[in-house]
Design an enzyme around this catalytic site. Structure first.
Site, PDB file in Angstrom:
ATOM      1  CG  ASP A  13      -2.058  -1.291   1.328  1.00 45.62           C
ATOM      2  OD1 ASP A  13      -2.278  -1.755   0.154  1.00 45.62           O
ATOM      3  OD2 ASP A  13      -2.105  -1.647   2.401  1.00 45.62           O
ATOM      4  CE  LYS A  16       2.331  -2.252  -4.389  1.00 46.03           C
ATOM      5  NZ  LYS A  16       1.986  -2.020  -3.089  1.00 46.03           N
ATOM      6  N   GLY A  40      -4.608  -4.227  -3.781  1.00 47.52           N
ATOM      7  CA  GLY A  40      -5.616  -3.147  -4.377  1.00 47.52           C
ATOM      8  C   GLY A  40      -4.830  -1.892  -4.313  1.00 47.52           C
ATOM      9  CG  HIS A  41      -1.930  -1.836  -6.901  1.00 50.88           C
ATOM     10  ND1 HIS A  41      -1.274  -2.327  -7.737  1.00 50.88           N
ATOM     11  CD2 HIS A  41      -1.678  -2.486  -5.690  1.00 50.88           C
ATOM     12  CE1 HIS A  41      -0.300  -3.309  -7.217  1.00 50.88           C
ATOM     13  NE2 HIS A  41      -0.669  -3.229  -5.847  1.00 50.88           N
ATOM     14  CD  GLN A 228       0.727  -8.896  -2.777  1.00 45.34           C
ATOM     15  OE1 GLN A 228       1.237  -9.522  -3.507  1.00 45.34           O
ATOM     16  NE2 GLN A 228      -0.375  -8.528  -2.992  1.00 45.34           N
TER      17      GLN A 228
HETATM   18  P1  GDP Z   1      -0.902   0.369  -3.421  1.00 45.68           P
HETATM   19  O1  GDP Z   1      -1.456  -0.743  -3.116  1.00 45.68           O
HETATM   20  O2  GDP Z   1       0.636   0.599  -3.187  1.00 45.68           O
HETATM   21  O3  GDP Z   1      -1.139   0.794  -4.936  1.00 45.68           O
HETATM   22  O4  GDP Z   1      -1.495   1.637  -2.548  1.00 45.68           O
HETATM   23  P2  GDP Z   1      -3.139   1.799  -2.125  1.00 45.68           P
HETATM   24  O5  GDP Z   1      -3.956   2.407  -3.370  1.00 45.68           O
HETATM   25  O6  GDP Z   1      -3.344   0.662  -1.369  1.00 45.68           O
HETATM   26  O7  GDP Z   1      -3.097   2.934  -0.802  1.00 45.68           O
HETATM   27  C1  GDP Z   1      -2.420   4.060  -1.312  1.00 45.68           C
HETATM   28  C2  GDP Z   1      -3.584   5.110  -0.984  1.00 45.68           C
HETATM   29  O8  GDP Z   1      -3.084   6.325  -0.830  1.00 45.68           O
HETATM   30  C3  GDP Z   1      -4.839   5.270  -1.919  1.00 45.68           C
HETATM   31  O9  GDP Z   1      -5.953   5.635  -1.228  1.00 45.68           O
HETATM   32  C4  GDP Z   1      -4.157   6.535  -2.743  1.00 45.68           C
HETATM   33  O10 GDP Z   1      -5.309   7.232  -3.287  1.00 45.68           O
HETATM   34  C5  GDP Z   1      -3.643   7.315  -1.855  1.00 45.68           C
HETATM   35  N1  GDP Z   1      -2.369   8.357  -2.158  1.00 45.68           N
HETATM   36  C6  GDP Z   1      -1.532   8.329  -3.047  1.00 45.68           C
HETATM   37  N2  GDP Z   1      -0.647   9.130  -2.979  1.00 45.68           N
HETATM   38  C7  GDP Z   1      -1.095   9.956  -2.264  1.00 45.68           C
HETATM   39  C8  GDP Z   1      -0.449  11.242  -1.476  1.00 45.68           C
HETATM   40  O11 GDP Z   1       0.569  11.501  -1.944  1.00 45.68           O
HETATM   41  N3  GDP Z   1      -1.281  11.772  -0.272  1.00 45.68           N
HETATM   42  C9  GDP Z   1      -2.477  11.251  -0.085  1.00 45.68           C
HETATM   43  N4  GDP Z   1      -2.851  11.801   1.006  1.00 45.68           N
HETATM   44  N5  GDP Z   1      -2.933  10.076  -0.501  1.00 45.68           N
HETATM   45  C10 GDP Z   1      -2.254   9.537  -1.678  1.00 45.68           C
HETATM   46  P1  IMO Z   2      -1.089  -4.188  -2.167  1.00 47.74           P
HETATM   47  O1  IMO Z   2      -0.498  -4.449  -3.753  1.00 47.74           O
HETATM   48  C1  IMO Z   2      -0.956  -4.578   2.025  1.00 47.74           C
HETATM   49  C2  IMO Z   2      -0.796  -8.717   3.529  1.00 47.74           C
HETATM   50  C3  IMO Z   2      -1.896  -9.163   4.383  1.00 47.74           C
HETATM   51  C4  IMO Z   2      -1.573  -9.978   5.230  1.00 47.74           C
HETATM   52  C5  IMO Z   2      -0.402 -10.691   4.375  1.00 47.74           C
HETATM   53  C6  IMO Z   2      -0.731 -12.039   3.853  1.00 47.74           C
HETATM   54  O2  IMO Z   2      -2.165  -3.158  -2.284  1.00 47.74           O
HETATM   55  O3  IMO Z   2       0.234  -3.329  -1.589  1.00 47.74           O
HETATM   56  P2  IMO Z   2      -2.366 -12.736   1.913  1.00 47.74           P
HETATM   57  O4  IMO Z   2      -3.851 -12.496   1.485  1.00 47.74           O
HETATM   58  O5  IMO Z   2      -1.361 -12.315   0.569  1.00 47.74           O
HETATM   59  O6  IMO Z   2      -1.786 -14.317   2.214  1.00 47.74           O
HETATM   60  O7  IMO Z   2      -1.937 -12.209   2.929  1.00 47.74           O
HETATM   61  O8  IMO Z   2      -0.124  -9.801   3.281  1.00 47.74           O
HETATM   62  N1  IMO Z   2      -1.039  -8.218   2.138  1.00 47.74           N
HETATM   63  C7  IMO Z   2      -1.138  -6.936   1.928  1.00 47.74           C
HETATM   64  N2  IMO Z   2      -0.714  -5.752   2.688  1.00 47.74           N
HETATM   65  N3  IMO Z   2      -0.803  -4.479   0.662  1.00 47.74           N
HETATM   66  C8  IMO Z   2      -1.165  -5.419   0.003  1.00 47.74           C
HETATM   67  O9  IMO Z   2      -1.352  -5.334  -1.430  1.00 47.74           O
HETATM   68  C9  IMO Z   2      -1.382  -6.664   0.554  1.00 47.74           C
HETATM   69  N4  IMO Z   2      -1.330  -8.117   0.084  1.00 47.74           N
HETATM   70  C10 IMO Z   2      -1.487  -8.859   1.012  1.00 47.74           C
HETATM   71  O10 IMO Z   2      -2.496  -8.063   5.111  1.00 47.74           O
HETATM   72  O11 IMO Z   2      -0.786  -9.398   6.252  1.00 47.74           O
HETATM   73 MG    MG Z   3      -2.827  -1.424  -1.719  1.00 44.59          MG
END
Ligand code: GDP
Ligand code: IMO
Ligand code: MG
Length: 428
Positions: A13, A16, A40-41, A228
């Site tokens: 998270d 990316k 979840g991106h 991840q």
């Molecule tokens: P990923 O899994 O690495 O793609 O990241 P996620 O989407 O799960 O989580 C990142 C969260 O941060 C999302 O809700 C984005 O919309 C939000 N986000 C991304 N860049 C920024 C930033 O610079 N500032 C803030 N406040 N939120 C951001």
């Molecule tokens: P993105 O791509 C954050 C974590 C789960 C758990 C561990 C194992 O959005 O960054 P799993 O279901 O993969 O067997 O769970 O890994 N986990 C993540 N945490 N971002 C993710 O993906 C994750 N995918 C798995 O919370 O701790």
């Molecule tokens: Mg994510």
């Protein structure tokens, strides 16, 4: 050389999705090569928010070919749900999405096993998986005997293979489910369901390895989208509190089939602080009002599961390790705006373990569990930075914080993000 890689350097998270979306413009192909719908991106562009799970974040650009390779585990129903969701929002999702026939398939038993097995890891805290069946599917892949790949769904032997596996799984899951009710799996029903799903997926399914070999030969620009984060890597992360694939840079070649010599630029994505969802040690975690403040400001609730994410200070010991592991050339620092109201900000520069200061990331989870962070404190900036678009326009304290992170990590920071929107980005 054609390959750019985006790798999360913490526990996932890191935003990316936002970086992949930004870089998609300069690429012709975007590839997901490990993990599954546990990812979840998020991409925010033109006032619209998209949450991508298995489909590469490049899908929002119709000019780009998206590829899901054999290193990924696929739940056909959730993949089709994602395709339908995107299509209903006007996103092109047909021949521009190719999925490997080598990808392993998630079945209902994998989800049942995930729920039954994620109680405690090594007799302690639960892993806290996303319950998407990811770990059990990868386990069956490595075990081979009870595995089914996407390409198998189109072969004559599929029904017999499924019947054989379901018979075994019904016994195995009943044994695991002692004390709770377990409804036996019905092979005929699963066969019908998966045959229909396979028929709908068929136009997307093919040999992605051959496709990428040709793309490399043609010098096409390929963007690899890690899921991840490196600290969740099955071999190099905080085992057993990890995911079941190689989520650090080392997984790109094995997951995609593209040799490492074609991967010429690795961008490490980090949050300006740290978050983690699920169990496992987290030395810089803040279990106080400050942690809650970061959670609220950063909207730190899981993209997939909506679970509150654990939050804490930036851990330079962990990220120095994961940046080296992933061969990172440059860094993108995300969510810098979340720290804007702080009087002071801390960076963990070493751990104290059993009275000794260490700067090397421990290989055993028990050492990480007792590691006490050693902090360096820097001043905060207390100014809204969400409208800043140039490094030079950031408050001096914010620039100093980024400089300090770059020094600790030994790599240049070339991107900073000050808000979720595509436009809220600072490029060097
Ligand atoms: P990923 O899994 O690495 O793609 O990241 P996620 O989407 O799960 O989580 C990142 C969260 O941060 C999302 O809700 C984005 O919309 C939000 N986000 C991304 N860049 C920024 C930033 O610079 N500032 C803030 N406040 N939120 C951001
Ligand atoms: P993105 O791509 C954050 C974590 C789960 C758990 C561990 C194992 O959005 O960054 P799993 O279901 O993969 O067997 O769970 O890994 N986990 C993540 N945490 N971002 C993710 O993906 C994750 N995918 C798995 O919370 O701790
Ligand atoms: Mg994510």
């Amino acid at each position: 050389m054609p390959g750019t890689c985006v790798i999360g350097l913490q526990w996932g998270d890191e935003a990316k999705g936002k970086i992949v979306d930004l870089l998609t413009e300069q690429h012709e192909i975007v590839v997901r090569y490990q993990g599954g719908a546990n990812a979840g991106h998020t991409v925010v562009a033109h006032g619209q928010t998209y949450k991508l799970s298995l489909i590469p974040s490049g899908i929002l650009n119709p000019r780009v070919q998206c590829v899901v390779t054999g290193g990924v585990v696929v739940n056909p129903a959730s993949l089709l749900g994602e395709i339908d969701g995107l299509t209903s929002r006007g996103v092109k999702c047909d021949q521009n999405l190719l999925i490997s026939d080598r990808a392993h398939v998630i079945f209902p038993w994998h989800i049942a096993e995930d729920k039954l097995l994620d109680k405690d890891a090594s007799g302690g805290e639960a892993i806290g998986t996303t319950l998407r069946g990811i770990g059990p599917c990868y386990r069956d892949k490595v075990g081979r005997t009870y595995a089914i790949r996407l390409g198998d769904l189109y072969r004559d032997g599929f029904r017999a293979k499924l019947e054989h596996i379901v018979a075994h799984k019904n016994t195995a899951i009943a044994a695991l489910a002692t004390g709770s009710t377990f409804e036996a799996l019905d092979a005929a029903q699963i066969f019908d369901e998966y045959s229909k799903l396979a028929a709908r997926l068929k136009p997307h399914v093919g040999d992605t390895t051959a496709y990428l070999f040709d793309a490399v030969d043609a010098q096409k620009k390929i963007l690899f989208e890690g899921a991840q984060g490196a600290l969740l890597d099955i071999d190099h992360g905080t085992f057993p509190y990890v995911t079941s694939s190689n989520s650090s840079g080392v997984g790109i070649s094995s997951g995609s089939g593209v040799p490492a010599r074609h991967l010429d630029q690795v961008i490490g994505v980090i949050k300006a602080y740290t978050s983690r969802v699920g169990g496992g040690p987290f030395p810089t975690e803040l279990n106080d009002d400050l942690g809650q403040h970061i959670r609220d400001r950063g909207n730190e609730y899981g993209t997939v599961t909506r679970r509150p994410r654990r939050c804490g200070w930036f851990d330079a010991v962990a990220v120095r390790y994961s940046a080296r592991l992933s061969g990172v050339h440059k860094l993108a620092v995300m969510l810098l705006d979340v720290l804007s109201e702080m009087d002071e900000i801390k960076i963990c520069t070493a751990y104290e373990i059993n009275g000794r200061q260490v700067t090397q990331f421990p290989s055993h989870v028990d050492d990480l569990r007792i590691a006490k962070p050693v902090y360096e404190t820097v001043p905060g900036w207390k100014t809204d930075i969400t409208g800043v678009r140039k490094f030079a326009d950031l408050p001096a304290a914010a620039r100093a914080y980024l400089d300090r992170l770059g020094q600790h990590l030994g790599r240049p920071i070339e991107i900073a993000s000050v808000g979720p929107d595509r436009a809220q980005t600072i490029l060097s």
